[in-house]
Design an enzyme around this catalytic site. Sequence first.
Site, PDB file in Angstrom:
ATOM      1  N   CYS A  75      -6.008   2.719  -4.059  1.00  0.00           N
ATOM      2  CA  CYS A  75      -5.263   3.330  -2.733  1.00  0.00           C
ATOM      3  C   CYS A  75      -6.371   4.289  -2.389  1.00  0.00           C
ATOM      4  O   CYS A  75      -6.250   5.474  -3.086  1.00  0.00           O
ATOM      5  CB  CYS A  75      -3.977   3.675  -3.179  1.00  0.00           C
ATOM      6  SG  CYS A  75      -3.170   4.310  -1.828  1.00  0.00           S
ATOM      7  N   CYS A 118       0.642  -1.088  -0.073  1.00  0.00           N
ATOM      8  CA  CYS A 118      -0.042  -0.015   0.172  1.00  0.00           C
ATOM      9  C   CYS A 118       0.870   1.157   0.060  1.00  0.00           C
ATOM     10  O   CYS A 118       1.127   1.846   1.083  1.00  0.00           O
ATOM     11  CB  CYS A 118      -1.227  -0.008   1.198  1.00  0.00           C
ATOM     12  SG  CYS A 118      -2.267   1.324   0.936  1.00  0.00           S
TER      13      CYS A 118
END
Length: 535
Positions: free
Chosen positions: A471, A291
């Site tokens: 994201c 991430c």
Amino acid sequence: MALTITRQSDHFSTAPQINIEDMREIAEHGIKTVINNRPDAEGGTAQPLSADLEKAAVAAGLNYFYLPVISGQITEAQATKFAELLKTKQGPILAFCRSGARSQNLHQLASSLNSINASASEKSAPACNWQDNHDIVIVGGGAAGIGLAASLLKRQSNLQIAIIDPKDKHYYQPAWTLVGAGEFDPKNTERNMTDVMPKGVTWIRAEVVGFDPERKQVLIDQGNPLSYQNLIVAPGLKLNWDAIPGLQDTLGENGVTSNYRFDLAPYTWSLVQAMKSGKAIFTQPPMPIKCAGAPQKAMYLSCSEWEKQGLLKNIEVEFHNAGAVLFGVPTFVPPLMEYVKRYDINLQFNSKLISVDGPAKKASFEFKDAQGNLQQVEKSFDMLHVVPPQSAPDFVKNSPLANAEGWVEVDQVTLQHVRYPNIFSLGDACSSPNAKTAAAVRKQIVVVAENLLSLRAGRSLQTRYDGYGSCPLTVEKGRIVLAEFGFGGKLLPTFPLNPAVPRISSWILKKYILPSVYWDLMLKGREWLARPSEE
């Protein structure tokens, strides 16, 4: 450099590269035999030659053996020879290579071989003699492994599937960012592995130590190797906390925290609440990481809380990014820069955290200037949010399945291994150049499930992965920039809205909807909006 010996058992230890002058100290530790697993000239002229090391070993009263192994290319013959040395040579034994990892893997492989031979000679099964009749073996019980097993069984319920994972807990990691902002209960990110394991799957609670793709076997730390018809490699990645000197010793205290750990995310929120003035530093290591937006998400949410409390004007915020850009997809940089300006954040690019002194509240960074020159800078802090360097697990990096960077080498659109067609990989450990996120895994599950079953049926692999990753950039409490993109930064929005606009609806999706999608759909083989986009 000081000699570092890692004890693996009463009889065996490993070490990184040793030097000629280390041999007497090794003997003083009670070692009797030294095994060199590093090929000569692997590291250039600074590496001592095996012949010189042998002379020093003999002078110190040690036995010495040279068994060179190329990183990531351990052969059965080498493991067999190593097993023979362990059984026949005087101990305690110390083996070394550049980092110690090859020697450790050789020891694990050799131990498995010795266990098999002992079992055959004694005609008795080892303590963990797992049934070896699985169609598919999945390494890893995270989002990718559990989700894929459920998806495969939805498509073909008679498959014999085993999942190898030693952990007894399963985590919804995307919510840890919200935990660190006081917006999510950490207890709701954790469940027992038994509660998420798909019905009908065999759960093998063991550590994987290597792969033998020629024999179609997974090597584990207990019992015999596991055979497979098809192998799925989905162990996630490794968080290298020890790569930053001083970090491990101070995590969870002295103002040093990280949302990348379940037990530390609540500490982040405690620090944010307690801070009234001073300096807060947030870091991002070199890519790739899990991430990529998470390091700055922690920063934006902290700043949002301080702004709400009227404290932000008293707090100096710095973001030290080892990369050269704020975000890898240019479309999303302008809206992020608006928040950087709003929160008055001091951006430091090409700046990598290299050490932490928690009690002194100082962090050292290596900074690269425009000419490529490196310099070290020490910074004081009151709060330090660290994201550690990350890599594939050692048993992947040092295996025949890995590419030069250590990731499982797959075709990025089919997710099939490029050299072993009966093996697939998905999730953080595979080499596909997508963002390493749970959203990417959700799409990859469909690709691997359909292509694997096509392979088993003798059909061509038709399902293509487009590199999708998502994201949700939490730029403030209550608003998110929902970044969705594929290979090459191509925008792949799920909804017909401008993705660069911070939205309340995206916050609602992230906080209230996606956790249910994860637990109740993704991990149960229900693939809502999970198919890759069609060209």
